[in-house]
Motif scaffolding. Structure first.
Motif, mmCIF file in Angstrom:
data_model
loop_
_atom_site.group_PDB
_atom_site.id
_atom_site.type_symbol
_atom_site.label_atom_id
_atom_site.label_comp_id
_atom_site.label_asym_id
_atom_site.label_seq_id
_atom_site.Cartn_x
_atom_site.Cartn_y
_atom_site.Cartn_z
ATOM 1 N N ALA A 18 70.714 21.137 8.505
ATOM 2 C CA ALA A 18 69.884 22.277 8.914
ATOM 3 C C ALA A 18 68.787 21.805 9.852
ATOM 4 C CB ALA A 18 69.265 22.923 7.688
ATOM 5 N N LEU B 20 65.265 21.406 11.679
ATOM 6 C CA LEU B 20 63.904 21.446 11.123
ATOM 7 C C LEU B 20 63.178 22.738 11.445
ATOM 8 C CD1 LEU B 20 62.425 17.877 11.569
ATOM 9 C CD2 LEU B 20 62.811 19.126 9.457
ATOM 10 N N LEU C 90 64.111 25.627 11.105
ATOM 11 C CA LEU C 90 64.251 26.635 10.054
ATOM 12 C C LEU C 90 63.254 26.385 8.920
ATOM 13 C CD1 LEU C 90 68.138 26.907 9.890
ATOM 14 C CD2 LEU C 90 66.535 28.618 10.747
ATOM 15 N N SER C 91 63.149 25.092 8.541
ATOM 16 C CA SER C 91 62.211 24.796 7.450
ATOM 17 C C SER C 91 60.763 24.964 7.899
ATOM 18 C CB SER C 91 62.435 23.383 6.923
ATOM 19 O OG SER C 91 62.212 22.445 7.946
ATOM 20 N N THR D 124 59.508 27.387 9.200
ATOM 21 C CA THR D 124 59.018 28.755 8.984
ATOM 22 C C THR D 124 58.149 28.850 7.734
ATOM 23 O OG1 THR D 124 61.074 29.210 7.826
ATOM 24 C CG2 THR D 124 60.958 29.897 10.134
ATOM 25 N N VAL D 125 58.435 28.007 6.768
ATOM 26 C CA VAL D 125 57.617 28.067 5.551
ATOM 27 C C VAL D 125 56.550 26.973 5.537
ATOM 28 C CG1 VAL D 125 59.328 29.156 4.069
ATOM 29 C CG2 VAL D 125 59.302 26.680 4.312
ATOM 30 N N LEU E 248 53.032 28.031 4.515
ATOM 31 C CA LEU E 248 52.928 28.265 3.072
ATOM 32 C C LEU E 248 52.831 26.933 2.327
ATOM 33 C CD1 LEU E 248 53.115 30.406 0.771
ATOM 34 C CD2 LEU E 248 55.559 29.930 0.720
ATOM 35 N N TRP E 249 53.693 25.998 2.708
ATOM 36 C CA TRP E 249 53.669 24.691 2.048
ATOM 37 C C TRP E 249 52.355 23.954 2.316
ATOM 38 C CZ3 TRP E 249 59.325 22.473 2.737
ATOM 39 C CH2 TRP E 249 60.162 23.150 1.837
ATOM 40 N N PHE F 147 49.842 25.320 -0.162
ATOM 41 C CA PHE F 147 50.101 24.807 -1.508
ATOM 42 C C PHE F 147 49.871 23.297 -1.580
ATOM 43 C CE2 PHE F 147 51.839 28.893 -2.367
ATOM 44 C CZ PHE F 147 51.785 29.033 -3.753
#
Lengths: 166, 261
Positions: free
Chosen positions: B30, B32, B34-35, B37-38, B41-42, B45
């Motif tokens: 996949a 990077l 795509l990841s 996008t979050v 948020l990460w 956190f």
């Protein structure tokens, strides 16, 4: 209720990413996505739960930039076996939830081992099983009740599983 | 109906599993993007998690520091005690050297003063060395400041020292700059008194030393200073000297014994 669901999804997504920081590096974080999939399996028909589980696994693969379909197959196997385990259990108790999650985790890791052999990438080793598998089972079972309670808060309490046996 | 459902579920499971087998083996990883996008948020956190972790680590560190601090305090206490003991030892050795140089090369042993006996009749000390340590009767007892007295009684592990202020103590004395001698004795545990001293030039403030020539076994050791000179009464000739000892007998902790000649 919509707001709660959004909060739930954001928190689960965020926590799964943050677990690596909170938990010591030699331990494997709990699999929150699998717990969410198991929660879904207890609420919706197994057919739909399989789709949800596979989608969550794909999301995990994409977010982790790993092999597409690796976690998806693992969670799929977990949800699939949980469906059969749940049919054999007589009530919605914490112990039964833990048993379902335990069997699902075993199924997930069996699929991981199979995929590891299939892909020939040597992702898994004996050390991986020893240091990642056991802590993941322990931590997932530990946080399971919390995640289930959180999910109940977000989605409301359900009555039974798909076939009404529970 | 149930069998149909089960077969559909089995079919779906198999299909998705095969899909995974194909994708894991042949599909690229996949991207990077795509990841990403979050990632925001990460990030949130992660920041919260990092702060939480640092907080927990700080708590643990503080606990460890507290334990370490207590251990270090104990260690410092032990070292301070050791340093104090070494200071005492150094002081003792310095005093020994001082006595050897200024009083007598026959300095024999150091002893701790373990008891005092100052009453109407006596001015005595007890020391922690006895015959087992080689202490003998009549040994002179001294300090770098001046003469203390002599050994009066000895048992195996302690000895009684009669101080120069004891009424029964006798010592030959002479004023430092004159050759005349006299015998001095203790008076009321307060001063030494020498009578029939035959040199009218002696005056207050002169330093007085012990002297063998008037009897006794004392080497020439400082005793004290003259605080009073008066004409002896009656048919005696000369002066009566009152001598204030250099040594404060009641503050003694350690004394040194001199070998008998």
């Amino acid at each position: 209720m919509i707001a709660r669901r959004i909060i739930f999804i954001l928190v689960i997504l965020g926590l799964q990413g943050a677990m690596g920081i909170l938990i010591p590096v030699f331990l494997s974080p709990p699999d929150l996505f699998l717990l969410v999939a198991l929660f879904a399996a207890a609420r919706v028909p197994l057919f739909l739960a399989l789709c949800i589980g596979y989608s969550l696994g794909l999301l995990q693969d994409i977010l982790g930039a790993g092999l597409i379909g690796f976690h998806a197959a693992g969670i799929l196997a977990g949800v699939f076996t949980s469906g059969f385990v749940r049919r054999g259990l007589s009530a919605e108790t914490s112990f039964n939830h833990a048993t379902t999650a335990f069997v699902a985790l075993i199924a997930k890791w069996l699929v991981f081992i199979a995929l590891n052999y299939w892909t020939r990438q040597g992702i898994l080793s004996f050390e991986t099983l020893l240091y990642r598998f056991l802590p993941e089972i322990a931590l997932t079972l530990l946080v399971g009740p919390i995640v289930f309670s959180f999910a109940n808060w977000a989605f409301g309490r359900g009555n039974s599983n798909n076939d009404g046996l529970l | 109906m149930g069998e149909v459902v089960n077969s559909r579920i089995g079919l779906l499971f198999s299909a998705l599993l095969v899909l995974s087998l194909i994708s894991t083996r042949f599909a690229p990883k996949a991207p990077l993007a795509l990841s990403s996008t979050v990632t925001p948020l990460w990030t949130v956190f992660s920041a919260v998690s990092l702060n939480l972790r640092h907080f927990l680590e700080a708590l643990i560190l503080e606990r460890d520091l507290r334990t370490e601090n207590a251990a270090l305090k104990n260690k410092v206490g032990e070292l301070e005690l050791r340093a104090y003991q070494l200071d005492l030892e150094v002081k003792k050795l310095e005093e020994l050297v001082d006595i050897k140089r200024t009083q007598s090369p026959s300095v024999f042993k150091a002893a701790q003063v373990i008891a005092f006996n100052f009453d109407a009749l006596n001015a005595e000390l007890r020391i922690n060395k006895g015959s087992a340590d080689g202490v003998q009767l009549k040994m002179a007892v001294t300090t770098p400041q001046g003469l203390v007295g002599n050994v009066m009684q000895v048992d195996q592990h302690s000895a009684i020292v009669r101080t120069i202020l004891d009424p029964e103590f006798r010592v030959g004395v002479k004023v430092a700059k004159f050759n005349n001698v006299a015998v001095a004795r203790g008076v009321a545990g307060r001063v030494l008194r020498a009578e029939n001293y035959k040199n009218p030039k002696a005056k207050n403030g002169d330093v007085v030393w012990s002297s063998n020539s008037a009897g006794g076994v004392f080497p020439s050791v400082r005793l004290g200073t003259i605080i009073s000179v008066s004409q002896s009464r009656g048919d005696t000739l000369g002066q009566t000297l009152e001598i204030n000892p250099f040594v404060d007998m009641t503050a003694l902790e350690q004394v040194y014994l001199l070998r008998l000649p």
